[in-house]
Design a protein around this motif. Structure first.
Motif, PDB file in Angstrom:
ATOM      1  N   THR A  70     -21.141 -39.918   0.510  1.00 50.09           N
ATOM      2  CA  THR A  70     -21.959 -40.712  -0.405  1.00 50.09           C
ATOM      3  C   THR A  70     -23.435 -40.390  -0.201  1.00 50.09           C
ATOM      4  O   THR A  70     -24.174 -40.196  -1.175  1.00 50.09           O
ATOM      5  CB  THR A  70     -21.698 -42.221  -0.196  1.00 50.09           C
ATOM      6  N   SER A  86     -28.719 -42.912  -6.823  1.00 52.22           N
ATOM      7  CA  SER A  86     -27.325 -43.358  -6.731  1.00 52.22           C
ATOM      8  C   SER A  86     -26.719 -43.613  -8.105  1.00 52.22           C
ATOM      9  O   SER A  86     -25.536 -43.928  -8.207  1.00 52.22           O
ATOM     10  CB  SER A  86     -27.238 -44.637  -5.892  1.00 52.22           C
ATOM     11  N   SER A  87     -27.493 -43.451  -9.160  1.00 50.76           N
ATOM     12  CA  SER A  87     -27.028 -43.854 -10.487  1.00 50.76           C
ATOM     13  C   SER A  87     -25.828 -43.061 -10.990  1.00 50.76           C
ATOM     14  O   SER A  87     -25.039 -43.575 -11.767  1.00 50.76           O
ATOM     15  CB  SER A  87     -28.167 -43.799 -11.503  1.00 50.76           C
ATOM     16  N   ASN A  88     -25.647 -41.826 -10.584  1.00 57.39           N
ATOM     17  CA  ASN A  88     -24.504 -41.031 -11.028  1.00 57.39           C
ATOM     18  C   ASN A  88     -23.464 -40.834  -9.934  1.00 57.39           C
ATOM     19  O   ASN A  88     -22.665 -39.907  -9.994  1.00 57.39           O
ATOM     20  CB  ASN A  88     -24.968 -39.664 -11.535  1.00 57.39           C
ATOM     21  N   ASN A 130     -20.299 -42.455  -7.938  1.00 56.55           N
ATOM     22  CA  ASN A 130     -19.277 -43.501  -7.991  1.00 56.55           C
ATOM     23  C   ASN A 130     -18.083 -43.053  -7.159  1.00 56.55           C
ATOM     24  O   ASN A 130     -18.071 -41.955  -6.595  1.00 56.55           O
ATOM     25  CB  ASN A 130     -18.878 -43.792  -9.444  1.00 56.55           C
ATOM     26  N   PHE A 131     -17.057 -43.893  -7.080  1.00 54.05           N
ATOM     27  CA  PHE A 131     -15.888 -43.569  -6.263  1.00 54.05           C
ATOM     28  C   PHE A 131     -15.238 -42.254  -6.693  1.00 54.05           C
ATOM     29  O   PHE A 131     -14.782 -41.480  -5.867  1.00 54.05           O
ATOM     30  CB  PHE A 131     -14.863 -44.702  -6.329  1.00 54.05           C
ATOM     31  N   ARG A 132     -15.199 -41.992  -7.981  1.00 53.77           N
ATOM     32  CA  ARG A 132     -14.563 -40.746  -8.453  1.00 53.77           C
ATOM     33  C   ARG A 132     -15.349 -39.518  -7.987  1.00 53.77           C
ATOM     34  O   ARG A 132     -14.756 -38.528  -7.564  1.00 53.77           O
ATOM     35  CB  ARG A 132     -14.425 -40.758  -9.970  1.00 53.77           C
ATOM     36  N   GLU A 133     -16.690 -39.586  -8.084  1.00 50.71           N
ATOM     37  CA  GLU A 133     -17.534 -38.474  -7.618  1.00 50.71           C
ATOM     38  C   GLU A 133     -17.359 -38.261  -6.112  1.00 50.71           C
ATOM     39  O   GLU A 133     -17.263 -37.133  -5.642  1.00 50.71           O
ATOM     40  CB  GLU A 133     -19.014 -38.768  -7.905  1.00 50.71           C
ATOM     41  N   HIS A 161      -9.536 -41.145  -5.755  1.00 47.29           N
ATOM     42  CA  HIS A 161     -10.524 -42.221  -5.628  1.00 47.29           C
ATOM     43  C   HIS A 161      -9.890 -43.514  -5.130  1.00 47.29           C
ATOM     44  O   HIS A 161     -10.535 -44.314  -4.468  1.00 47.29           O
ATOM     45  CB  HIS A 161     -11.289 -42.435  -6.937  1.00 47.29           C
ATOM     46  N   TYR A 197     -17.326 -51.110  -4.260  1.00 55.10           N
ATOM     47  CA  TYR A 197     -18.442 -50.159  -4.299  1.00 55.10           C
ATOM     48  C   TYR A 197     -19.675 -50.769  -3.633  1.00 55.10           C
ATOM     49  O   TYR A 197     -20.418 -50.077  -2.940  1.00 55.10           O
ATOM     50  CB  TYR A 197     -18.721 -49.768  -5.752  1.00 55.10           C
ATOM     51  N   PHE A 215     -29.053 -51.915  -7.327  1.00 53.37           N
ATOM     52  CA  PHE A 215     -27.655 -52.148  -6.997  1.00 53.37           C
ATOM     53  C   PHE A 215     -27.563 -53.516  -6.361  1.00 53.37           C
ATOM     54  O   PHE A 215     -28.550 -54.081  -5.926  1.00 53.37           O
ATOM     55  CB  PHE A 215     -27.068 -51.042  -6.107  1.00 53.37           C
TER      56      PHE A 215
END
Length: 196
Positions: free
Chosen positions: A15, A25-27, A29-32, A41, A51, A113
């Motif tokens: 992360t 951190s805007s782009n 996520n768990f998938r990334e 994920h 998250y 966040f």
């Protein structure tokens, strides 16, 4: 990374790397994060149910790394004679860290966040107050601890305000070194320094 090798620390590291690489951190996520780790994920949910929890732990890890690195680097700048003044050396290191790790800096101080950084660091002394004894010493103990605390807090606030403006492209100075020089000049004035 196979699921059995997935750890909280590994997820936090991935992360941190993505936030630094993407500039915020805007782009992220768990998938990334899962893609970077080579796992599903849903596997991350086994170690971080939300998250927000992951962001909370990532913020703590970045701040710890930042504080450790800044103290070591500022001591080195004084030891090698680059700066005589340890407070100014620390300020230079903060500025360099922010410019070298724009994603982390944005994440901690500019991104929105649902994590209260104040709560994360409530048991930690404010970074500028870690410098109070050094600051009083470099001022020849001509000011009180209370005045020193106020000056350091103002200088610290100014430093972060200017860094946020610079990283948001709202600063008139665009060259990094010129920006750092200008920043140092202003912080020296705020702290009452006429020394390097």
């Amino acid at each position: 990374m196979a699921r059995k090798n997935l750890t909280r620390e590994g997820i936090i590291e991935a992360t941190m790397a993505l936030i630094d690489e993407k500039g915020s951190s805007s782009n992220v996520n768990f998938r990334e994060i899962a893609r970077a780790l080579g796992c599903a994920h849903t596997s991350i949910y086994n170690l971080f149910p939300s998250y927000s929890e992951l962001l909370h732990e990532t913020a703590k890890a970045i701040m710890l790394k930042m504080r450790t690195q800044l103290m070591a680097q500022s001591r080195q700048l004084v030891a090698d004679g680059t700066y005589e003044n340890p407070v100014i050396a620390y300020i230079v290191c903060v500025a360099r860290f922010a410019l070298d790790h724009r994603g982390w800096y944005r994440f901690l101080w500019m991104d929105y966040f649902e994590v209260d950084l104040g709560q994360i660091f409530k048991d930690q002394p404010r970074p500028e107050l870690l410098l109070l004894d050094l600051y009083l010493e470099t001022c020849g103990h001509k000011i009180t601890a209370k005045e020193g605390t106020i000056r350091l807090s103002i200088g610290h606030g100014y430093l972060h305000g200017e860094l946020c403006k610079y990283l948001s492209a709202r600063n008139q100075v665009t060259d990094e070194q010129a920006f750092i020089n200008h920043l140092l000049e202003q912080v020296r004035w705020l702290l009452g320094y006429n020394i390097n």
